[in-house]
Design a protein around this motif. Structure first.
Motif, PDB file in Angstrom:
ATOM      1  N   ARG A 118       0.836  -1.208   0.000  1.00 18.50           N
ATOM      2  CA  ARG A 118       0.000   0.000   0.000  1.00 18.50           C
ATOM      3  C   ARG A 118       0.871   1.258   0.000  1.00 18.50           C
ATOM      4  NH1 ARG A 118      -5.398  -0.686   2.153  1.00 18.50           N
ATOM      5  NH2 ARG A 118      -5.897  -2.900   2.276  1.00 18.50           N
ATOM      6  N   GLN A 155       0.862   4.129  -2.885  1.00 15.79           N
ATOM      7  CA  GLN A 155       0.527   5.515  -2.555  1.00 15.79           C
ATOM      8  C   GLN A 155       1.606   6.493  -3.018  1.00 15.79           C
ATOM      9  OE1 GLN A 155      -0.189   5.040   1.692  1.00 15.79           O
ATOM     10  NE2 GLN A 155      -2.393   5.344   1.409  1.00 15.79           N
ATOM     11  N   ARG A 160      -1.454   6.148  -6.306  1.00 15.74           N
ATOM     12  CA  ARG A 160      -1.294   7.601  -6.420  1.00 15.74           C
ATOM     13  C   ARG A 160      -1.943   8.120  -7.705  1.00 15.74           C
ATOM     14  NH1 ARG A 160       4.638  10.563  -7.068  1.00 15.74           N
ATOM     15  NH2 ARG A 160       3.878  12.723  -7.156  1.00 15.74           N
TER      16      ARG A 160
END
Length: 330
Positions: free
Chosen positions: A185, A189, A237
């Motif tokens: 994760r 991100q 992102r």
């Protein structure tokens, strides 16, 4: 593959990989692999003598179903009361497990009743009585039972009284980094797709249906497929990515550029996922598209005109082609 949210409708007896398996990453696969190993005939005969299952068709010995047992909702979501985005929503998880050769996925409803079970009761009621476990595989850091008081070694000790083999799989590392869903994760991100894919052991995937969009891309000469994703899908992102796209029932990868964001140049209000298939044309509406991310090209940005945006999209496409071509040649 059989999928159920009720142990009462599970196919038994079972060889179980137990855990959350969000992402089905390299560490998860190591936990699942031991239950894919065929059970010996002596173990099958013992089950038949105990009368623990119906006989498999055309055989005197019972079939043992390779099973992944996970929890829904995620325990962290249950205890926090906050929705938790998933690396692999149910459709993606099922797809990946099926490819591995898993027979069934059992999603145990994680509620107050399940959370209150002692480690002993969890084994006796869930694993033995309801799922007819013959073999169980867990990661070294597995915890279960009320207050997470049960460890992998506790599971092995309790299961031994029922003649159930428990395999404890050591933690998996990659480049000296422990492989974990939280690490994946973090990589997503920050746009570090290379790290995320390395930890996963496969490209990060977005699976969705193609729906009608604003058709701005078509007007600019770059038609895009607007993807509708599961509401609980974890998104990386915002920005532009190179990717491989797959149409349903077609194994051939298609080079693609994906944009994730709010389209600030045209004052977009909602986040969208738009995929442009390079050097391809056709009607995608209503189809299911699988997008495998390969690299992060740039953050989303606002341009002062549509002409500037179009010029940048040209550059994005060329950069994506170069990136994907280099990947194929590597």
């Amino acid at each position: 593959m059989w999928i159920t949210s009720s142990p009462a409708t599970a196919l038994t007896p079972t060889a179980i990989a137990l855990g959350n398996f969000d992402g089905v990453h390299r560490g998860h696969r190591r936990v699942i692999e031991p239950v894919l190993v065929p059970v010996t005939e002596s173990q099958r005969s013992l089950l038949a003598q105990k009368g623990r299952s119906p006989l498999a068709t055309g055989s005197e010995l019972p079939q043992i179903y390779t099973t992944v047992v996970t929890f829904w909702p995620h325990p962290r979501e249950f205890f926090s009361g906050q929705p938790r985005a998933l690396l692999t929503p149910i459709a993606e998880k099922a797809q990946q497990l099926k490819v591995m050769g898993v027979d069934q996925l059992v999603r145990l409803p994680f509620d107050r009743e399940l959370a209150s079970l002692t480690p002993q009761d969890f084994v006796d009621v869930i694993l033995v009585r309801q799922l007819g476990a013959t073999r169980v595989s867990v990661g070294q850091d597995f915890r279960f039972g009320h207050g997470r008081t049960g460890t992998a070694e506790h599971l092995r000790a309790i299961a031994a009284h029922h003649g159930i083999e428990v395999i404890i799989v050591p933690l998996e590392t990659c480049a000296e980094e422990r492989i974990s869903s939280s690490g994946i994760r973090e990589a997503l991100q920050s746009g570090d797709i290379a790290r995320a894919n390395r930890l996963l052991g496969h490209p990060y995937t977005l699976l969705g249906d193609v729906v009608a969009g604003a058709q701005l891309g078509r007007k600019l000469g770059f038609p895009t497929a607007n993807l509708r994703l599961p509401s609980d899908k974890f998104l990386p992102r915002q920005g532009v990515y190179s990717a491989w796209a797959y149409l349903a029932h077609d194994p051939a990868p298609l080079p693609a550029v994906m944009n994730l964001g709010n389209r600030p140049t045209v004052d977009g209000l909602n986040q969208t996922v738009e995929v442009h298939l390079l050097d391809w044309s056709g009607d995608l509406y209503g189809q299911t598209l699988t997008v495998c991310l390969e690299s992060f090209l740039r953050p989303e940005q606002k341009f002062d005109s549509l002409e500037s945006l179009t010029a940048q999209i040209h550059l994005d496409c060329e950069q994506a082609k170069a990136s994907l071509s280099a990947k194929v040649q590597a």
